[in-house]
Structures are given as structure tokens and as C-alpha cells.
Write a protein that holds these residues in place. Structure first.
Motif, PDB file in Angstrom:
ATOM      1  N   GLU A 118      49.730  46.242  58.546  1.00 19.89           N
ATOM      2  CA  GLU A 118      49.670  47.691  58.682  1.00 19.89           C
ATOM      3  C   GLU A 118      48.220  48.164  58.826  1.00 19.89           C
ATOM      4  O   GLU A 118      47.307  47.343  58.831  1.00 19.89           O
ATOM      5  CB  GLU A 118      50.339  48.352  57.462  1.00 19.89           C
ATOM      6  N   GLU A 119      48.031  49.467  58.919  1.00 18.06           N
ATOM      7  CA  GLU A 119      46.700  50.041  59.125  1.00 18.06           C
ATOM      8  C   GLU A 119      45.838  50.034  57.876  1.00 18.06           C
ATOM      9  O   GLU A 119      44.630  50.199  57.958  1.00 18.06           O
ATOM     10  CB  GLU A 119      46.822  51.489  59.617  1.00 18.06           C
ATOM     11  N   GLN A 120      46.438  49.931  56.715  1.00 15.49           N
ATOM     12  CA  GLN A 120      45.689  49.944  55.469  1.00 15.49           C
ATOM     13  C   GLN A 120      46.286  48.950  54.486  1.00 15.49           C
ATOM     14  O   GLN A 120      47.438  48.582  54.606  1.00 15.49           O
ATOM     15  CB  GLN A 120      45.653  51.338  54.849  1.00 15.49           C
ATOM     16  N   TYR A 121      45.447  48.522  53.553  1.00 16.53           N
ATOM     17  CA  TYR A 121      45.864  47.562  52.538  1.00 16.53           C
ATOM     18  C   TYR A 121      45.881  48.228  51.170  1.00 16.53           C
ATOM     19  O   TYR A 121      45.150  49.183  50.923  1.00 16.53           O
ATOM     20  CB  TYR A 121      44.865  46.401  52.443  1.00 16.53           C
ATOM     21  N   PHE A 122      46.686  47.670  50.278  1.00 15.31           N
ATOM     22  CA  PHE A 122      46.539  47.987  48.870  1.00 15.31           C
ATOM     23  C   PHE A 122      46.134  46.689  48.198  1.00 15.31           C
ATOM     24  O   PHE A 122      46.806  45.666  48.346  1.00 15.31           O
ATOM     25  CB  PHE A 122      47.815  48.556  48.237  1.00 15.31           C
ATOM     26  N   LEU A 123      45.007  46.739  47.484  1.00 14.29           N
ATOM     27  CA  LEU A 123      44.394  45.537  46.928  1.00 14.29           C
ATOM     28  C   LEU A 123      44.322  45.588  45.408  1.00 14.29           C
ATOM     29  O   LEU A 123      44.048  46.646  44.829  1.00 14.29           O
ATOM     30  CB  LEU A 123      42.973  45.382  47.476  1.00 14.29           C
ATOM     31  N   LEU A 124      44.526  44.438  44.798  1.00 12.23           N
ATOM     32  CA  LEU A 124      44.240  44.230  43.388  1.00 12.23           C
ATOM     33  C   LEU A 124      42.987  43.371  43.340  1.00 12.23           C
ATOM     34  O   LEU A 124      42.908  42.352  44.028  1.00 12.23           O
ATOM     35  CB  LEU A 124      45.366  43.475  42.691  1.00 12.23           C
ATOM     36  N   ILE A 125      42.021  43.784  42.541  1.00 10.59           N
ATOM     37  CA  ILE A 125      40.782  43.016  42.437  1.00 10.59           C
ATOM     38  C   ILE A 125      40.671  42.498  41.009  1.00 10.59           C
ATOM     39  O   ILE A 125      40.509  43.273  40.062  1.00 10.59           O
ATOM     40  CB  ILE A 125      39.566  43.873  42.811  1.00 10.59           C
ATOM     41  N   PRO A 126      40.795  41.176  40.864  1.00 16.29           N
ATOM     42  CA  PRO A 126      40.738  40.594  39.524  1.00 16.29           C
ATOM     43  C   PRO A 126      39.363  40.813  38.890  1.00 16.29           C
ATOM     44  O   PRO A 126      38.344  40.820  39.585  1.00 16.29           O
ATOM     45  CB  PRO A 126      40.977  39.097  39.750  1.00 16.29           C
ATOM     46  N   PRO A 127      39.341  40.965  37.572  1.00 16.41           N
ATOM     47  CA  PRO A 127      38.049  41.115  36.905  1.00 16.41           C
ATOM     48  C   PRO A 127      37.273  39.801  36.908  1.00 16.41           C
ATOM     49  O   PRO A 127      37.874  38.724  36.949  1.00 16.41           O
ATOM     50  CB  PRO A 127      38.441  41.518  35.477  1.00 16.41           C
ATOM     51  N   VAL A 128      35.967  39.908  36.892  1.00 11.69           N
ATOM     52  CA  VAL A 128      35.112  38.718  36.813  1.00 11.69           C
ATOM     53  C   VAL A 128      35.056  38.236  35.369  1.00 11.69           C
ATOM     54  O   VAL A 128      35.059  37.050  35.104  1.00 11.69           O
ATOM     55  CB  VAL A 128      33.690  39.038  37.341  1.00 11.69           C
ATOM     56  N   ILE A 129      35.030  39.194  34.443  1.00  9.09           N
ATOM     57  CA  ILE A 129      34.942  38.883  33.018  1.00  9.09           C
ATOM     58  C   ILE A 129      36.347  38.932  32.420  1.00  9.09           C
ATOM     59  O   ILE A 129      37.104  39.874  32.668  1.00  9.09           O
ATOM     60  CB  ILE A 129      34.033  39.906  32.298  1.00  9.09           C
ATOM     61  N   GLU A 130      36.684  37.927  31.631  1.00  8.91           N
ATOM     62  CA  GLU A 130      38.003  37.876  30.998  1.00  8.91           C
ATOM     63  C   GLU A 130      38.251  39.137  30.169  1.00  8.91           C
ATOM     64  O   GLU A 130      37.354  39.642  29.502  1.00  8.91           O
ATOM     65  CB  GLU A 130      38.101  36.634  30.108  1.00  8.91           C
ATOM     66  N   ASN A 131      39.467  39.649  30.236  1.00 10.63           N
ATOM     67  CA  ASN A 131      39.925  40.843  29.525  1.00 10.63           C
ATOM     68  C   ASN A 131      39.309  42.145  30.034  1.00 10.63           C
ATOM     69  O   ASN A 131      39.486  43.191  29.421  1.00 10.63           O
ATOM     70  CB  ASN A 131      39.717  40.723  28.010  1.00 10.63           C
ATOM     71  N   ALA A 132      38.581  42.102  31.133  1.00  7.10           N
ATOM     72  CA  ALA A 132      38.091  43.334  31.761  1.00  7.10           C
ATOM     73  C   ALA A 132      39.234  43.924  32.590  1.00  7.10           C
ATOM     74  O   ALA A 132      40.275  43.284  32.801  1.00  7.10           O
ATOM     75  CB  ALA A 132      36.876  43.051  32.629  1.00  7.10           C
ATOM     76  N   ASP A 133      39.052  45.134  33.059  1.00  4.98           N
ATOM     77  CA  ASP A 133      40.097  45.811  33.823  1.00  4.98           C
ATOM     78  C   ASP A 133      40.140  45.343  35.272  1.00  4.98           C
ATOM     79  O   ASP A 133      39.107  45.074  35.886  1.00  4.98           O
ATOM     80  CB  ASP A 133      39.866  47.327  33.809  1.00  4.98           C
ATOM     81  N   TRP A 134      41.352  45.285  35.806  1.00  4.03           N
ATOM     82  CA  TRP A 134      41.546  45.047  37.226  1.00  4.03           C
ATOM     83  C   TRP A 134      41.154  46.315  37.966  1.00  4.03           C
ATOM     84  O   TRP A 134      41.237  47.414  37.408  1.00  4.03           O
ATOM     85  CB  TRP A 134      43.007  44.729  37.507  1.00  4.03           C
ATOM     86  N   GLU A 135      40.795  46.167  39.236  1.00  2.00           N
ATOM     87  CA  GLU A 135      40.555  47.326  40.082  1.00  2.00           C
ATOM     88  C   GLU A 135      41.702  47.434  41.078  1.00  2.00           C
ATOM     89  O   GLU A 135      42.284  46.422  41.487  1.00  2.00           O
ATOM     90  CB  GLU A 135      39.221  47.204  40.817  1.00  2.00           C
ATOM     91  N   TYR A 136      42.008  48.669  41.470  1.00  2.00           N
ATOM     92  CA  TYR A 136      43.102  48.972  42.387  1.00  2.00           C
ATOM     93  C   TYR A 136      42.517  49.786  43.527  1.00  2.00           C
ATOM     94  O   TYR A 136      41.993  50.874  43.301  1.00  2.00           O
ATOM     95  CB  TYR A 136      44.184  49.790  41.681  1.00  2.00           C
ATOM     96  N   TRP A 137      42.594  49.255  44.745  1.00  2.00           N
ATOM     97  CA  TRP A 137      42.014  49.942  45.901  1.00  2.00           C
ATOM     98  C   TRP A 137      43.016  50.095  47.026  1.00  2.00           C
ATOM     99  O   TRP A 137      43.747  49.150  47.359  1.00  2.00           O
ATOM    100  CB  TRP A 137      40.860  49.145  46.497  1.00  2.00           C
TER     101      TRP A 137
END
Length: 168
Positions: free
Chosen positions: A120-139
Motif C-alpha cells: 500500500e501507499e503507507q506502512y504501519f510500523l512497530l519499532i522495538p526498543p534498543v534497551i530492554e523494558n523500554a517502550d516500543w514506538e508506533y509509526w
């Protein structure tokens, strides 16, 4: 989250601006059958990660979800189709890597998991945290968005979709 997804489905089908499958229209539901725990665990094992709780909850509600706004929002993939962006669209990451000022975004794109918008024209992404127990990012990420469009979680994203539908 289920109530929000159900309301999105009902409003989108009622508005009738897009063509949905007959079974979606009858059920007033843009989702699929829920994923099984085994399907979720298989996807996690294949990717070598553990999904954030809200994404696991989403998959247990619906294993994929049709977009109610074809040119604005991505459709969400089944657990079996979820993949690293670098394996799906390496050229996108390469383009963002070429500009030193955008290197931080490129690094996140290289780690991201595409859960929506395949083909599709756009993605929905999950970005795993680099540091354990940090928050995921949602883009939400698209060429027509100037950079990433972040969300505080999956439910927050769907609430925004619902608000957009209500204002249409």
C-alpha cells in the motif's frame, strides 16, 4: 481496543465510501478471525522478538484489519505476514540513510517491523526498543508524510482513525 475497532467497522461500512467484502458488510466487521496464540508465537519466533502487549491483544481480537480509508490509513496484516521492513522495502531504508540529518530515522526504520500497509501507499510500523523494558514506538510512515507520524500505542492510533471517520 475491540470496541474501537468495532465502531470503526460500523461507521466505515455505514458511510459506504469503500467496497468491502460481503462477509464484512454482513458482520459489520473489517477484521478477520482472531489469531491463535500459536500463530502469534510463530510470528514472534520467526522475527526473534516478543510483540508488545497491545499488538498481541490486537491479534487476539483480529488477525488483520481492512483499512476504512484506502488512501489515508494502512490495512493491518495477518501475523503470518508481519516482517521486518528491511526485508520488505530495503530501498526505503537506503534512501533515508543517504541523508546524514535523517540517519536517526533510518536506523529506526532498519529495526522496524511492518504490521500494516504491505503493498500500500503507507506502512504501519512497530519499532522495538534498543534497551530492554523500554517502550516500543508506533509509526505510520508514508512518502507523502514529512517523516514519521508517531502514536502512543496501537489503540491510540485506532482512536485517531475513528475520530477521522466521525469527522468525514
Amino acid at each position: 481496543m475491540k470496541k474501537v475497532l468495532k465502531k470503526i467497522s460500523e461507521i466505515a461500512i455505514k458511510q459506504g465510501e469503500f467496497s468491502f467484502a460481503p462477509e464484512q458488510t454482513e458482520a459489520k466487521w473489517l477484521g478477520n478471525q482472531p489469531a491463535t496464540l500459536a500463530e502469534i508465537q510463530e510470528a514472534e519466533a520467526r522475527l526473534g522478538i516478543t510483540f508488545p502487549m497491545d499488538y498481541r491483544e490486537f491479534l487476539l481480537i483480529t488477525n488483520g484489519f481492512t483499512t476504512p480509508n484506502e488512501h489515508v490509513d494502512p490495512s493491518f496484516s495477518k501475523a503470518s505476514d508481519v516482517a521486518f521492513l528491511k526485508d520488505v522495502d530495503p530501498q526505503l531504508i537506503e534512501i533515508w540513510t543517504e541523508n546524514d540529518e535523517l540517519l536517526e530515522v533510518a536506523i529506526k526504520l532498519a529495526r522496524s517491523i511492518i504490521i500494516g500497509g504491505l503493498g500500500e501507499e503507507q506502512y504501519f510500523l512497530l519499532i522495538p526498543p534498543v534497551i530492554e523494558n523500554a517502550d516500543w514506538e508506533y509509526w505510520k510512515f508514508a512518502s507523502w508524510i514529512p517523516g514519521e507520524d508517531p502514536y502512543e500505542g496501537l489503540e491510540n492510533y485506532f482512536i485517531n482513525v475513528l475520530d477521522f471517520l466521525k469527522s468525514a
